[in-house]
Motif scaffolding. Structure first.
Motif, PDB file in Angstrom:
ATOM      1  N   ALA A 124      -3.686  -8.563  -4.547  1.00 25.83           N
ATOM      2  CA  ALA A 124      -3.875  -7.268  -5.203  1.00 25.83           C
ATOM      3  C   ALA A 124      -5.213  -6.665  -4.789  1.00 25.83           C
ATOM      4  N   GLU A 125      -6.247  -7.479  -4.845  1.00 29.12           N
ATOM      5  CA  GLU A 125      -7.593  -7.008  -4.497  1.00 29.12           C
ATOM      6  C   GLU A 125      -7.640  -6.501  -3.052  1.00 29.12           C
ATOM      7  N   ARG A 126      -7.033  -7.265  -2.156  1.00 31.22           N
ATOM      8  CA  ARG A 126      -7.101  -6.875  -0.751  1.00 31.22           C
ATOM      9  C   ARG A 126      -6.241  -5.662  -0.463  1.00 31.22           C
ATOM     10  N   THR A 127      -5.046  -5.617  -1.079  1.00 30.46           N
ATOM     11  CA  THR A 127      -4.197  -4.448  -0.896  1.00 30.46           C
ATOM     12  C   THR A 127      -4.937  -3.193  -1.328  1.00 30.46           C
ATOM     13  N   PHE A 128      -5.640  -3.306  -2.448  1.00 29.76           N
ATOM     14  CA  PHE A 128      -6.382  -2.147  -2.960  1.00 29.76           C
ATOM     15  C   PHE A 128      -7.491  -1.729  -1.995  1.00 29.76           C
ATOM     16  N   ALA A 129      -8.329  -2.688  -1.631  1.00 30.89           N
ATOM     17  CA  ALA A 129      -9.471  -2.359  -0.778  1.00 30.89           C
ATOM     18  C   ALA A 129      -9.020  -1.776   0.560  1.00 30.89           C
ATOM     19  N   GLN A 130      -8.018  -2.378   1.153  1.00 28.74           N
ATOM     20  CA  GLN A 130      -7.547  -1.898   2.454  1.00 28.74           C
ATOM     21  C   GLN A 130      -6.916  -0.518   2.339  1.00 28.74           C
ATOM     22  N   GLY A 131      -6.141  -0.335   1.266  1.00 28.64           N
ATOM     23  CA  GLY A 131      -5.515   0.959   1.068  1.00 28.64           C
ATOM     24  C   GLY A 131      -6.559   2.061   0.949  1.00 28.64           C
ATOM     25  N   VAL A 132      -7.579   1.795   0.172  1.00 35.65           N
ATOM     26  CA  VAL A 132      -8.648   2.788   0.002  1.00 35.65           C
ATOM     27  C   VAL A 132      -9.287   3.105   1.358  1.00 35.65           C
ATOM     28  N   THR A 150       0.837  -1.204   0.000  1.00 33.43           N
ATOM     29  CA  THR A 150       0.000   0.000   0.000  1.00 33.43           C
ATOM     30  C   THR A 150       0.873   1.255   0.000  1.00 33.43           C
ATOM     31  N   LEU A 151       1.843   1.278   0.878  1.00 31.77           N
ATOM     32  CA  LEU A 151       2.716   2.453   0.958  1.00 31.77           C
ATOM     33  C   LEU A 151       3.495   2.648  -0.344  1.00 31.77           C
ATOM     34  N   ARG A 184       2.487  18.365  -0.002  1.00 32.15           N
ATOM     35  CA  ARG A 184       1.491  18.157   1.056  1.00 32.15           C
ATOM     36  C   ARG A 184       0.609  16.945   0.779  1.00 32.15           C
ATOM     37  N   THR A 185       0.232  16.768  -0.489  1.00 37.77           N
ATOM     38  CA  THR A 185      -0.557  15.590  -0.841  1.00 37.77           C
ATOM     39  C   THR A 185       0.202  14.336  -0.432  1.00 37.77           C
ATOM     40  N   PHE A 186       1.503  14.337  -0.713  1.00 37.93           N
ATOM     41  CA  PHE A 186       2.316  13.176  -0.382  1.00 37.93           C
ATOM     42  C   PHE A 186       2.365  12.936   1.123  1.00 37.93           C
ATOM     43  N   ALA A 187       2.732  13.969   1.851  1.00 39.98           N
ATOM     44  CA  ALA A 187       2.882  13.822   3.304  1.00 39.98           C
ATOM     45  C   ALA A 187       1.569  13.391   3.961  1.00 39.98           C
ATOM     46  N   GLN A 188       0.485  14.031   3.567  1.00 37.44           N
ATOM     47  CA  GLN A 188      -0.802  13.685   4.172  1.00 37.44           C
ATOM     48  C   GLN A 188      -1.231  12.275   3.807  1.00 37.44           C
ATOM     49  N   GLY A 189      -1.012  11.900   2.551  1.00 39.47           N
ATOM     50  CA  GLY A 189      -1.375  10.554   2.129  1.00 39.47           C
ATOM     51  C   GLY A 189      -0.627   9.501   2.938  1.00 39.47           C
ATOM     52  N   VAL A 190       0.663   9.725   3.120  1.00 38.44           N
ATOM     53  CA  VAL A 190       1.468   8.785   3.909  1.00 38.44           C
ATOM     54  C   VAL A 190       0.921   8.687   5.334  1.00 38.44           C
ATOM     55  N   GLU A 191       0.603   9.819   5.919  1.00 38.51           N
ATOM     56  CA  GLU A 191       0.087   9.799   7.295  1.00 38.51           C
ATOM     57  C   GLU A 191      -1.215   9.016   7.376  1.00 38.51           C
ATOM     58  N   ARG A 192      -2.104   9.214   6.395  1.00 39.12           N
ATOM     59  CA  ARG A 192      -3.396   8.515   6.405  1.00 39.12           C
ATOM     60  C   ARG A 192      -3.172   7.006   6.341  1.00 39.12           C
ATOM     61  N   ILE A 193      -2.240   6.606   5.484  1.00 33.67           N
ATOM     62  CA  ILE A 193      -1.982   5.172   5.341  1.00 33.67           C
ATOM     63  C   ILE A 193      -1.342   4.630   6.616  1.00 33.67           C
ATOM     64  N   LEU A 194      -0.428   5.418   7.194  1.00 38.19           N
ATOM     65  CA  LEU A 194       0.213   4.992   8.441  1.00 38.19           C
ATOM     66  C   LEU A 194      -0.823   4.856   9.543  1.00 38.19           C
ATOM     67  N   ASP A 195      -1.806   5.761   9.546  1.00 40.04           N
ATOM     68  CA  ASP A 195      -2.873   5.664  10.545  1.00 40.04           C
ATOM     69  C   ASP A 195      -3.477   4.266  10.533  1.00 40.04           C
ATOM     70  N   GLY A 196      -3.656   3.741   9.311  1.00 45.41           N
ATOM     71  CA  GLY A 196      -4.305   2.452   9.201  1.00 45.41           C
ATOM     72  C   GLY A 196      -3.393   1.284   9.536  1.00 45.41           C
ATOM     73  N   THR A 213      -6.302  17.868  -2.594  1.00 43.61           N
ATOM     74  CA  THR A 213      -5.354  16.965  -1.946  1.00 43.61           C
ATOM     75  C   THR A 213      -5.996  15.613  -1.670  1.00 43.61           C
ATOM     76  N   ALA A 214      -7.230  15.640  -1.181  1.00 43.21           N
ATOM     77  CA  ALA A 214      -7.926  14.391  -0.856  1.00 43.21           C
ATOM     78  C   ALA A 214      -8.143  13.542  -2.106  1.00 43.21           C
ATOM     79  N   VAL A 215      -8.700  14.165  -3.126  1.00 44.07           N
ATOM     80  CA  VAL A 215      -8.950  13.430  -4.368  1.00 44.07           C
ATOM     81  C   VAL A 215      -7.633  12.957  -4.979  1.00 44.07           C
ATOM     82  N   GLY A 216      -6.638  13.833  -4.927  1.00 46.54           N
ATOM     83  CA  GLY A 216      -5.336  13.460  -5.465  1.00 46.54           C
ATOM     84  C   GLY A 216      -4.757  12.240  -4.772  1.00 46.54           C
ATOM     85  N   THR A 217      -4.852  12.226  -3.455  1.00 40.06           N
ATOM     86  CA  THR A 217      -4.334  11.077  -2.708  1.00 40.06           C
ATOM     87  C   THR A 217      -4.993   9.783  -3.175  1.00 40.06           C
ATOM     88  N   LEU A 218      -6.304   9.812  -3.269  1.00 34.39           N
ATOM     89  CA  LEU A 218      -7.023   8.611  -3.704  1.00 34.39           C
ATOM     90  C   LEU A 218      -6.636   8.205  -5.124  1.00 34.39           C
TER      91      LEU A 218
END
Lengths: 228, 228
Positions: free
Chosen positions: B210-218, A149-150, A212-224, B145-150
């Motif tokens: 792949a499927e699980r990595t995707f779903a969990q990442g989202v 994911t990361l 910022r998109t990068f840093a925030q995205g990483v933090e969100r993923i780390l949260d999980g 930023t949010a949309v970009g991250t996704l």
DNA sequence: TTCCATTGCGAGCAGTGTACGCAGTGGTCT
DNA sequence: AGACCACTGCGTACACTGCTCGCAATGGAA
């Protein structure tokens, strides 16, 4: 067919090779850094190395092999930062370091995204990633998912960042170039939210968005991943 | 130089064009879907269309334009799902839909990653993305930023998924191909964690990763965006 | 010393994107 | 109606690509 890592570099008999895989890879990396990945042709690399074009095929069996060597060369030259034991911090540091290598060698993200690399350099990085997620209570499968994911987010983020940078993307310049088309988007009511965001994004701090998109995205993923 | 979207398709005078931008794009998409993006050459596309090779340059001014048209064509053909108002659910649906389009047209992710596209099809998707994050209390900058991250995560994930699929990646087959190199990795103590994960990953459920990595990442990213 | 696996590499092939120029077409204007 | 000429399709050509083939030269192993 057979991966280059499985074939030995040195032959037992015959004349000494004038060059080496490492030298070929270094020449290709030099070229790609200076003129972009499109400048990396067998002829150009050979010239950079001071060898005949088809001599390269004594060191590798296809251009794909060359790309594998290039990726591994830069990953060896810039090895991953040592883990400290603070997992969240280690993962963040690894993410930043990965992004840094990819920005330093703008062709790296695209090449890595299009073909899995399993050379020694990649393995060293992978080992470090796995070390950073070790002891979090994840089984092997979850560890792979977490690191995946990361890494995928990093790759996607840097690719986007580079695409924008490569096209010299500047909202104001772009609007001027598009002419009536750009005006229609921002002025029309067909894409009201896009229009709104485009107007806002013309601000002066637009340049920091990638960071910022990068840093925030990483933090969100780390949260999980790092719970607690 | 100038984007294709800013140029008009129809000329005022002269003979009627035998084809259209849409027809050229459709032919290219057909070719790319069937034989991969590498099969998309101007000559092949022209042949598919039943036209002379250089006639294509009456409809577009470079191959890059053709790629832009291809991306837009598939994004128009497969428009984004309508938002329901449940933001978290909408974002998840959009992510899945995006992944689905990219898997249906395996060349799409790579092409989109390497060049920003701003055709009508892309804009419609973008508008829908922005709609899904609207009303979350984010300003224009944070929405981007949010949309970009996704989007970046999705692109990275699908690129990885396709790379693995394209190389027919199967851990067991791969190990056999690598021969002594693969054995050395798994048996040696140079990369203990990689070796451990590789042994575990040989299990039967590896295909779903792949499927699980995707779903969990989202979900992880959504956790960070949709608070509450 | 002989042998031959291995080397560097020139020539050549099939493919690429696309610039150029030409003949033909058909709306627009007189 | 007739002339004009912007526009069309497209054949030719050029510089480039990855890569195969064949050959002369080399130098460790027998």
């Amino acid at each position: 067919m057979e991966s280059i890592w499985a074939r030995p570099e040195q032959a037992a008999r015959g004349p000494r090779p004038a060059h080496s895989r490492a030298a070929v890879a270094a020449a290709a990396v030099r070229l790609a850094d200076a003129e972009g990945i499109d400048a990396v042709s067998m002829r150009r690399v050979a010239a950079e190395l001071g060898a005949g074009t088809t001599s390269l095929y004594r060191y590798l069996s296809s251009k794909d092999d060359l790309l594998d060597l290039m990726v591994d060369a830069v990953l060896r030259e810039q090895p991953p930062p040592e883990p400290t034991g603070d997992r969240r911090s280690d993962l963040r540091t690894l993410a930043d370091a990965t992004r840094a290598v990819m920005l330093r060698h703008p062709w790296l993200a695209a090449v890595q995204a299009s073909r899995p690399n399993i050379g020694p350099g990649s393995l060293h990085w992978m080992e470090t990633w796995l070390t950073a997620v070790d002891g979090l209570g994840l089984d092997a499968d979850e560890m792979l998912t977490a690191v995946g994911t990361l890494q995928l987010f990093i790759t996607g983020a840097v690719l986007g960042e580079l695409a924008v940078r490569a096209s010299g993307f500047d909202m104001n310049r772009w609007m001027a170039e598009q002419g009536s088309y750009g005006d229609a988007i921002v002025a029309g009511d067909r894409y009201p939210r896009v229009a709104h965001v485009m107007r806002e994004a013309r601000g002066p701090h637009a340049g920091d968005r990638a960071e910022r998109t990068f840093a925030q995205g990483v933090e969100r993923i780390l949260d999980g991943i790092v719970t607690g």
